[in-house]
Design an enzyme around this catalytic site. Structure first.
Site, PDB file in Angstrom:
ATOM      1  N   SER A  23       9.924   6.552  -7.819  1.00 43.56           N
ATOM      2  CA  SER A  23       9.768   5.747  -6.601  1.00 43.56           C
ATOM      3  C   SER A  23      11.095   5.438  -5.929  1.00 43.56           C
ATOM      4  O   SER A  23      11.173   5.368  -4.696  1.00 43.56           O
ATOM      5  CB  SER A  23       9.033   4.449  -6.933  1.00 43.56           C
ATOM      6  OG  SER A  23       9.751   3.694  -7.895  1.00 43.56           O
ATOM      7  N   ALA A  82       0.834  -1.210   0.000  1.00 49.09           N
ATOM      8  CA  ALA A  82       0.000   0.000   0.000  1.00 49.09           C
ATOM      9  C   ALA A  82       0.863   1.251   0.000  1.00 49.09           C
ATOM     10  O   ALA A  82       0.617   2.199   0.734  1.00 49.09           O
ATOM     11  CB  ALA A  82      -0.934  -0.003   1.211  1.00 49.09           C
ATOM     12  N   GLU A 142      14.681  -1.164  -5.402  1.00 48.84           N
ATOM     13  CA  GLU A 142      14.584  -2.346  -6.253  1.00 48.84           C
ATOM     14  C   GLU A 142      15.693  -2.358  -7.300  1.00 48.84           C
ATOM     15  O   GLU A 142      15.557  -2.969  -8.358  1.00 48.84           O
ATOM     16  CB  GLU A 142      13.212  -2.372  -6.925  1.00 48.84           C
ATOM     17  CG  GLU A 142      12.863  -1.090  -7.633  1.00 48.84           C
ATOM     18  CD  GLU A 142      11.372  -0.843  -7.721  1.00 48.84           C
ATOM     19  OE1 GLU A 142      10.988   0.100  -8.416  1.00 48.84           O
ATOM     20  OE2 GLU A 142      10.593  -1.575  -7.101  1.00 48.84           O
ATOM     21  N   ASN A 152       8.168  -2.918 -10.985  1.00 46.93           N
ATOM     22  CA  ASN A 152       9.282  -2.484 -11.804  1.00 46.93           C
ATOM     23  C   ASN A 152      10.369  -3.550 -11.799  1.00 46.93           C
ATOM     24  O   ASN A 152      10.635  -4.166 -10.769  1.00 46.93           O
ATOM     25  CB  ASN A 152       9.879  -1.185 -11.255  1.00 46.93           C
ATOM     26  CG  ASN A 152       8.929  -0.014 -11.381  1.00 46.93           C
ATOM     27  OD1 ASN A 152       8.095   0.031 -12.271  1.00 46.93           O
ATOM     28  ND2 ASN A 152       9.054   0.948 -10.473  1.00 46.93           N
ATOM     29  N   LYS A 192       9.979  -0.810 -20.097  1.00 49.73           N
ATOM     30  CA  LYS A 192       9.741  -0.073 -18.862  1.00 49.73           C
ATOM     31  C   LYS A 192      10.963  -0.146 -17.949  1.00 49.73           C
ATOM     32  O   LYS A 192      11.301   0.837 -17.263  1.00 49.73           O
ATOM     33  CB  LYS A 192       8.512  -0.647 -18.143  1.00 49.73           C
ATOM     34  CG  LYS A 192       8.242  -0.083 -16.742  1.00 49.73           C
ATOM     35  CD  LYS A 192       7.817   1.358 -16.773  1.00 49.73           C
ATOM     36  CE  LYS A 192       7.563   1.931 -15.370  1.00 49.73           C
ATOM     37  NZ  LYS A 192       6.488   1.226 -14.642  1.00 49.73           N
TER      38      LYS A 192
END
Length: 312
Positions: free
Chosen positions: A260, A8, A273, A106, A188
């Site tokens: 992000s 979330a 990540e 991602n 992406k």
């Protein structure tokens, strides 16, 4: 549709909010206790294109998974890549033979992990170009426009994948069914492997990155490394098109957005990540004998910065 969103954060909150507003039954699962407490107390708070929106959504920690009750038709994965195994170990009780899982993370290679938890014909993969920012526990800022592309991992999942496309489209998520989602995922990943890593290291937004000296050459070099490794994975990435796609963001409606990875590392001191983006290109490059010096350097610099800020 009954939907459970894992993670979330900014993106998970965007999808949960938009799907909830479209009439779907949405449940959140998150590992950040402060976020859980805030959403339980005051609802999910969003600045939604300038409109203040509150949504009362049920939210649970992974340790509370047995409280969810009925299993979802669809689980959407927005947890961090480095938390994927831990999260799915925890949520096994809500996965059965009828459960579909959609991964919109991602990066590259998540299907290798998810196949351990869900049958291939119930696995969907996709990418999204929506953006979202988390401004504090239970609070997100959602601006601009975006889209989603998704596809079933195995042929038997096509009908359900097309149902998900319709559900997403009805929620305003601008979804399309892709015939080659692997290409889209790698394309992406090129975006994230340039904008995310560089904005995090330089502590800037997308528009500011576009004004830096030498950015064109650096972007093209990073994209070339993705393309060289992708060729060994059966992909022929259009480097010129991808560069133009990335460069166009510098003057787009997301130019003021902080990606992000910036939000995780610079603001929240959370691990990124990077290992599933530039790090994967570096590792696969070593496997295939393809030099990837830029992806290696970006990975190592992000990891060093994670250590310096004691990211968790």
């Amino acid at each position: 549709m009954k939907i459970t969103v894992l993670g979330a954060g900014g993106m998970g909150s965007r999808f949960a909010l938009m799907l909830h507003r479209a009439g779907n039954e949405v449940t959140l699962v998150d590992g950040w206790q402060a976020n859980i407490d805030a959403i339980r107390k005051d609802g999910l708070q969003a600045d939604f294109n300038g409109e203040r929106v509150t949504a009362k959504l049920p939210i649970y920690s992974p340790a509370e998974i047995d409280r969810i009750g009925d299993q979802a038709d669809l689980i959407i994965v927005f947890t961090k890549s480095n938390q994927l195994t831990t999260m799915f170990d925890a949520v096994r009780p809500i996965i059965n033979a009828e459960t579909y899982v959609l991964c919109l993370l991602n990066g590259i290679g998540h299907e290798d992990v998810l196949e351990k938890y869900v049958a291939k014909d119930h696995l969907l993969l996709g990418i999204t170009m929506w953006t979202a920012g988390m401004t504090g526990p239970g609070h997100v800022t959602l601006v601009g426009n975006g889209n989603v592309e998704l596809q079933n991992f195995a042929p038997a999942g096509k009908n359900f994948a097309q149902q998900v496309v319709q559900v997403f489209d009805d929620a305003g998520l601008n979804a399309t069914y892709s015939d080659n989602v692997k290409y889209a995922i790698w394309r992406k990943a090129c975006v994230n492997g340039t904008l995310n890593s560089l904005c995090a290291l330089l502590a800037c937004n997308i528009g500011e990155l576009g004004k830096t000296h030498g950015i064109e050459g650096l972007l093209k070099a990073i994209i070339a490394e993705f393309a060289a490794v992708g060729a060994h994975e059966g992909l022929q990435l259009d480097q010129a098109e991808i560069y133009q796609h990335v460069a166009a963001t510098f003057t787009s409606d997301i130019a003021d957005h902080y990606p992000s990875m910036y939000q995780d590392l610079v603001i929240n001191h959370r691990k990124t990540e990077i290992d599933f983006i530039n790090g994967t290109v570096w590792r696969k490059g070593e496997q295939y004998g393809v030099p990837t010096p830029d992806c290696q350097l970006l990975t190592q610099l992000i990891q060093m910065k994670e250590a310096l800020v004691k990211a968790k």
